[in-house]
Design an enzyme around this catalytic site. Structure first.
Site, PDB file in Angstrom:
ATOM      1  CB  SER A 187       2.674 -22.906 -29.314  1.00 23.85           C
ATOM      2  OG  SER A 187       2.540 -22.922 -30.720  1.00 23.85           O
ATOM      3  CE1 TYR A 200      -1.264 -18.619 -29.044  1.00 24.54           C
ATOM      4  CE2 TYR A 200       0.442 -19.283 -30.613  1.00 24.54           C
ATOM      5  CZ  TYR A 200      -0.549 -19.617 -29.698  1.00 24.54           C
ATOM      6  OH  TYR A 200      -0.819 -20.940 -29.440  1.00 24.54           O
TER       7      TYR A 200
HETATM    8  P1  NAD Z   1      -9.601 -23.466 -27.913  1.00 29.21           P
HETATM    9  O1  NAD Z   1     -10.175 -22.270 -28.526  1.00 29.21           O
HETATM   10  O2  NAD Z   1     -10.419 -24.692 -27.855  1.00 29.21           O
HETATM   11  O3  NAD Z   1      -9.102 -23.194 -26.422  1.00 29.21           O
HETATM   12  C1  NAD Z   1      -8.669 -21.951 -25.979  1.00 29.21           C
HETATM   13  C2  NAD Z   1      -9.500 -21.600 -24.770  1.00 29.21           C
HETATM   14  O4  NAD Z   1      -8.927 -20.472 -24.139  1.00 29.21           O
HETATM   15  C3  NAD Z   1     -10.923 -21.217 -25.081  1.00 29.21           C
HETATM   16  O5  NAD Z   1     -11.784 -22.343 -25.079  1.00 29.21           O
HETATM   17  C4  NAD Z   1     -11.269 -20.259 -23.960  1.00 29.21           C
HETATM   18  O6  NAD Z   1     -12.047 -20.907 -22.986  1.00 29.21           O
HETATM   19  C5  NAD Z   1      -9.922 -19.914 -23.348  1.00 29.21           C
HETATM   20  N1  NAD Z   1      -9.748 -18.475 -23.241  1.00 29.21           N
HETATM   21  C6  NAD Z   1      -9.384 -17.594 -24.193  1.00 29.21           C
HETATM   22  N2  NAD Z   1      -9.369 -16.352 -23.689  1.00 29.21           N
HETATM   23  C7  NAD Z   1      -9.721 -16.458 -22.376  1.00 29.21           C
HETATM   24  C8  NAD Z   1      -9.899 -15.529 -21.312  1.00 29.21           C
HETATM   25  N3  NAD Z   1      -9.690 -14.209 -21.493  1.00 29.21           N
HETATM   26  N4  NAD Z   1     -10.289 -15.995 -20.118  1.00 29.21           N
HETATM   27  C9  NAD Z   1     -10.517 -17.315 -19.926  1.00 29.21           C
HETATM   28  N5  NAD Z   1     -10.359 -18.234 -20.894  1.00 29.21           N
HETATM   29  C10 NAD Z   1      -9.972 -17.802 -22.097  1.00 29.21           C
HETATM   30  O7  NAD Z   1      -8.241 -23.742 -28.699  1.00 29.21           O
HETATM   31  P2  NAD Z   1      -6.992 -24.706 -28.413  1.00 29.21           P
HETATM   32  O8  NAD Z   1      -6.238 -24.687 -29.684  1.00 29.21           O
HETATM   33  O9  NAD Z   1      -7.417 -25.969 -27.832  1.00 29.21           O
HETATM   34  O10 NAD Z   1      -6.130 -23.875 -27.387  1.00 29.21           O
HETATM   35  C11 NAD Z   1      -5.643 -24.421 -26.189  1.00 29.21           C
HETATM   36  C12 NAD Z   1      -4.182 -24.045 -25.981  1.00 29.21           C
HETATM   37  O11 NAD Z   1      -3.393 -24.691 -26.972  1.00 29.21           O
HETATM   38  C13 NAD Z   1      -3.865 -22.554 -26.100  1.00 29.21           C
HETATM   39  O12 NAD Z   1      -2.957 -22.194 -25.068  1.00 29.21           O
HETATM   40  C14 NAD Z   1      -3.180 -22.455 -27.434  1.00 29.21           C
HETATM   41  O13 NAD Z   1      -2.262 -21.378 -27.461  1.00 29.21           O
HETATM   42  C15 NAD Z   1      -2.454 -23.779 -27.471  1.00 29.21           C
HETATM   43  N6  NAD Z   1      -2.025 -24.194 -28.792  1.00 29.21           N
HETATM   44  C16 NAD Z   1      -2.935 -24.472 -29.767  1.00 29.21           C
HETATM   45  C17 NAD Z   1      -2.500 -24.849 -31.021  1.00 29.21           C
HETATM   46  C18 NAD Z   1      -3.463 -25.169 -32.137  1.00 29.21           C
HETATM   47  O14 NAD Z   1      -3.034 -25.350 -33.271  1.00 29.21           O
HETATM   48  N7  NAD Z   1      -4.742 -25.279 -31.890  1.00 29.21           N
HETATM   49  C19 NAD Z   1      -1.130 -24.943 -31.281  1.00 29.21           C
HETATM   50  C20 NAD Z   1      -0.225 -24.648 -30.277  1.00 29.21           C
HETATM   51  C21 NAD Z   1      -0.694 -24.273 -29.029  1.00 29.21           C
END
Ligand code: NAD
Ligand code: MG
Length: 295
Positions: A187, A200
């Site tokens: 991230s 985080y």
């Molecule tokens: P999202 O909520 O769609 O995806 C996160 C997923 O993590 C969830 O769908 C869930 O299935 C899974 N998860 C959470 N806890 C879990 C557990 N205990 N066991 C199994 N699965 C679990 O959101 P997203 O934003 O698409 O996140 C995906 C990745 O992108 C993450 O690693 C997040 O840190 C990273 N990210 C997101 C952003 C943003 O702005 N959305 C920015 C930087 C990084």
């Protein structure tokens, strides 16, 4: 086929988002507006034909965009998610099967080491192989003051975001062939931490170190490891406590491109890093940030 240039400022949703909150992990199908994971737009061209991919967090957001793109590029895909997210996962299964690819649903909690081992074994046997690990799952809960950051949250954020990477990669290595690709998800928080994301952001710094060191360890085996660094992307993570509620309407508007990204805007990089096109790319991080610098 002609492809006109499109202004990135206005290509996707660029207004204020409606205020909304769901308990984590949140269901994407109940968000407004719905995130765009490429359901209608991503077009494949056989770049992952015959490949076998596991995508964690594949039910929603960035992982769903990767899972859809992988299937449209010709891969069979297993996805992991939490049981509460079954409805989102079923939609992804249908989208993968609509491409004539195999879809395997493997719900379970990545904070459990035994489950991580089970997940890899099941993916390998159900897909009849495993050569792409897209590790996208993550947990993010904003807390303004360190005094209010519980040890339970601290531990769980590290277990889900960091420890699960060790556990899944350890379990997968006996199965991964030469040419396999591992993709982790860091991230902008892994470079420039926000004051309300102390746990985080620290996990994302850890993912950077893990990914780059692992890339060097696995290079002699012919296995590449890279990382994707998203900026603000419109996903369930953000409306379930990833951001304080008051930050939702203008989420992403402080980037140079003045809007949040949509998950589909990350699909191309997850495909590139998985495919043989990135054969000389390892130990790298690709930013998809709306212009926020990774420094
Ligand atoms: P999202 O909520 O769609 O995806 C996160 C997923 O993590 C969830 O769908 C869930 O299935 C899974 N998860 C959470 N806890 C879990 C557990 N205990 N066991 C199994 N699965 C679990 O959101 P997203 O934003 O698409 O996140 C995906 C990745 O992108 C993450 O690693 C997040 O840190 C990273 N990210 C997101 C952003 C943003 O702005 N959305 C920015 C930087 C990084
Ligand atoms: Mg989800």
């Amino acid at each position: 086929m002609m492809s006109k240039p499109v202004n990135p400022l206005t290509q996707y949703f660029n207004e204020d988002y409606p205020k909304q909150y769901q308990e984590p992990p949140a269901v994407q199908g109940q968000m407004s507006p719905l995130p765009d994971c490429g359901e209608k737009s991503y077009k494949g061209s056989g770049r992952l034909s015959g490949r076998k991919a596991l995508v964690t967090g594949g039910d929603s957001g960035i992982g769903r965009a990767a899972a859809i793109a992988y299937a449209r590029e010709g891969a069979d895909v297993a996805i992991n998610y939490l049981p509460e997210e079954q409805a989102d996962a079923e939609e992804v299964k249908q989208l993968i099967e609509a491409e004539g690819r195999k879809a395997v649903l493997l719900p379970g909690d990545l904070s459990n080491e035994a489950f991580c081992e089970h997940l890899i074994k099941e993916s390998y046997s159900a897909l009849d192989g495993l050569d792409i690990l897209a590790l996208v799952a993550g947990k993010q809960q904003a807390v303004e003051n360190i005094a209010d950051l519980s040890s339970e949250q601290l531990r769980n954020t590290f277990e889900v975001n960091v420890f699960s990477l060790y556990w899944t990669v350890k379990a997968a290595l006996p199965y991964l062939p030469e040419g396999a690709s591992i993709i982790t998800t860091t991230s902008v928080q892994g470079y420039n931490p926000s004051p309300n994301l102390l746990d985080y952001a620290a996990t994302k710094f850890a993912i950077n170190g893990f990914s780059r060191g692992l890339a060097k360890q696995l290079a002699p085996k012919g296995i590449r490891v890279n990382s994707v660094a998203p900026g603000p992307i419109w996903t369930p993570l953000q409306i379930s406590g990833g951001q304080p509620g008051e930050a939702i309407p203008t989420f992403g508007q402080d980037t140079p491109l003045k809007r949040a990204g949509q998950p589909v805007e990350l699909a191309g990089v997850y495909v590139f890093l998985a495919s043989n096109e990135s054969s000389y790319v390892t130990a790298q991080t690709y930013g998809i940030t709306g212009g926020i610098e990774l420094a």
